[in-house]
Scaffold this active site. Structure first.
Site, PDB file in Angstrom:
ATOM      1  N   ARG B  46       0.779  -1.191   0.123  1.00  0.00           N
ATOM      2  CA  ARG B  46       0.125  -0.201   0.109  1.00  0.00           C
ATOM      3  C   ARG B  46       1.034   1.123   0.045  1.00  0.00           C
ATOM      4  O   ARG B  46       1.520   1.540   0.827  1.00  0.00           O
ATOM      5  CB  ARG B  46      -0.810  -0.055   1.236  1.00  0.00           C
ATOM      6  CG  ARG B  46      -1.910   1.429   1.237  1.00  0.00           C
ATOM      7  CD  ARG B  46      -2.882   1.100   2.553  1.00  0.00           C
ATOM      8  NE  ARG B  46      -3.827   2.110   2.465  1.00  0.00           N
ATOM      9  CZ  ARG B  46      -3.517   3.338   3.062  1.00  0.00           C
ATOM     10  NH1 ARG B  46      -2.409   3.692   3.524  1.00  0.00           N
ATOM     11  NH2 ARG B  46      -4.719   4.168   2.841  1.00  0.00           N
ATOM     12  N   SER B 114     -12.195  -2.898   1.043  1.00  0.00           N
ATOM     13  CA  SER B 114     -12.418  -2.170   2.268  1.00  0.00           C
ATOM     14  C   SER B 114     -14.048  -1.583   2.486  1.00  0.00           C
ATOM     15  O   SER B 114     -14.503  -1.200   1.847  1.00  0.00           O
ATOM     16  CB  SER B 114     -11.611  -0.992   2.502  1.00  0.00           C
ATOM     17  OG  SER B 114     -10.295  -0.974   2.340  1.00  0.00           O
ATOM     18  N   LYS B 143      -3.740   5.293   9.537  1.00  0.00           N
ATOM     19  CA  LYS B 143      -4.724   5.771   8.464  1.00  0.00           C
ATOM     20  C   LYS B 143      -5.916   6.621   9.504  1.00  0.00           C
ATOM     21  O   LYS B 143      -7.053   6.311   9.501  1.00  0.00           O
ATOM     22  CB  LYS B 143      -5.445   4.589   7.893  1.00  0.00           C
ATOM     23  CG  LYS B 143      -5.907   5.074   6.503  1.00  0.00           C
ATOM     24  CD  LYS B 143      -6.514   3.663   5.822  1.00  0.00           C
ATOM     25  CE  LYS B 143      -7.277   4.049   4.634  1.00  0.00           C
ATOM     26  NZ  LYS B 143      -7.907   2.738   3.968  1.00  0.00           N
TER      27      LYS B 143
END
Lengths: 218, 218
Positions: B46, B114, B143
């Protein structure tokens, strides 16, 4: 490269409008439409910070319009988005996915590459690029981190490769003739159209300048 | 979904390590290797700010290593990168390329999505997702903009869909058992492994916790 393909690309590079990075992506389409009405020959969707969902959505809206109007459409960097929206091709920088990798995913779609130097230009030709975006020709506010090539660098590159070349970086109506005289087949602009009071008129004026050069014979 | 595929995915979700956004991407591979030695079952690359060339380079290095070790490898968001590096699949957020579009480009590769809510989870199942990343389970530093689902939200989602679920968001050794008791088939971690003094030991401890639950029977 077969001549039909090269001629189509040469035609597309004449006035090549690249989108800016404004926050509201949905504001781009009305300006793109005005540019096309003014004679833009290609549109490039360049959105470095856009997430995939919105990027695809913008790309589909633009692709639908450009197809209707016979204008070429390129997606910057995101090969996946280019494939999904069925763009005519992708434009990649030296730090983006390579030409060789982009070709694996896009087959015979058009692949353009940014080149600042003769070395980068020759490498792109060897790698199978279809055209070059050469610059910056002049200092630019849209992409202040871009390297500087200048008119003499452009002329050197034009002598070194046989690929179609669109000049980019700081180009506007007042200075678009110079790159055309230094070997470019067309001009790519960002703010000269995207920030113009009248994008249709700005594009038309650029088109008039570029049409004064017979780029098909180079 | 055929059972072999689902079982492979359930196995992969047990301890699912997601890379962080550190500036120097080349520092990731040594940590990933340590995580795999500790029993990581999947790795996700990511990198929201990584440009394509480097993203592909990192992806190829990780893919080579994970294939050798029989560990699944996912690429976040960039479907083109996932295809080029021949990852096992892609993981997309609600703002990334949609499951339906990712499927067009990736065929039968694994697609994870997600989901923060039951509605997003159900939609992902309808769209043909292969697994869900559900969270945030706990507040998270990696995050901070992620929505909050919590353990009760996770339990609601687990009752609403039949897809494999990996819980994510603020999970570490001290709290990994809770999501497993609330319907998750595994845990996804970022800093618990990427910032661990000993990534191998951290992964091993997580694996021991998760292996205490028979997720294949759910």
């Amino acid at each position: 490269m077969c001549m039909d393909r090269k001629e189509r690309i040469l035609q597309a590079l004449k006035v090549y409008v690249v989108t800016d990075e404004r926050d509201r992506g949905e504001e781009l389409l009305p300006i793109i439409k005005q540019a096309v009405y003014g004679g833009a020959t290609a549109i490039q969707l360049r959105r470095k910070k856009e997430l995939g969902r919105k990027f695809v959505e913008l790309g589909r809206a633009i692709a639908e319009f450009t197809k209707e109007h016979g204008v070429m459409f390129f997606v910057n960097d995101r090969v996946d988005v280019a494939a999904l929206v069925d763009a005519d091709g992708v434009h990649v920088g030296q730090d983006d996915i390579s030409v060789v990798d982009a070709r694996k995913l896009l087959g015979d779609k058009i692949i353009g590459v940014s080149a600042e130097t003769v070395q980068e230009a020759r490498q792109a030709e060897l790698d199978g690029a279809d055209y070059l975006g050469v610059g910056s020709i002049y200092p630019t506010v849209s992409k202040p981190d871009a390297g500087y090539t200048g008119l003499s660098g452009l002329a050197d590159i034009a002598k070194s490769v046989s690929l179609p070349i669109v000049a980019i970086g700081g180009i506007g109506i007042h200075n678009a003739a110079e790159p055309m005289r230094h070997g470019a087949h067309g001009v790519a602009v960002v703010s000269a159209v995207m920030s113009a009071a009248d994008p249709t008129e700005a594009t038309r004026a650029l088109r008039t300048i570029v049409d004064g050069y017979d780029t098909m014979r180079r």
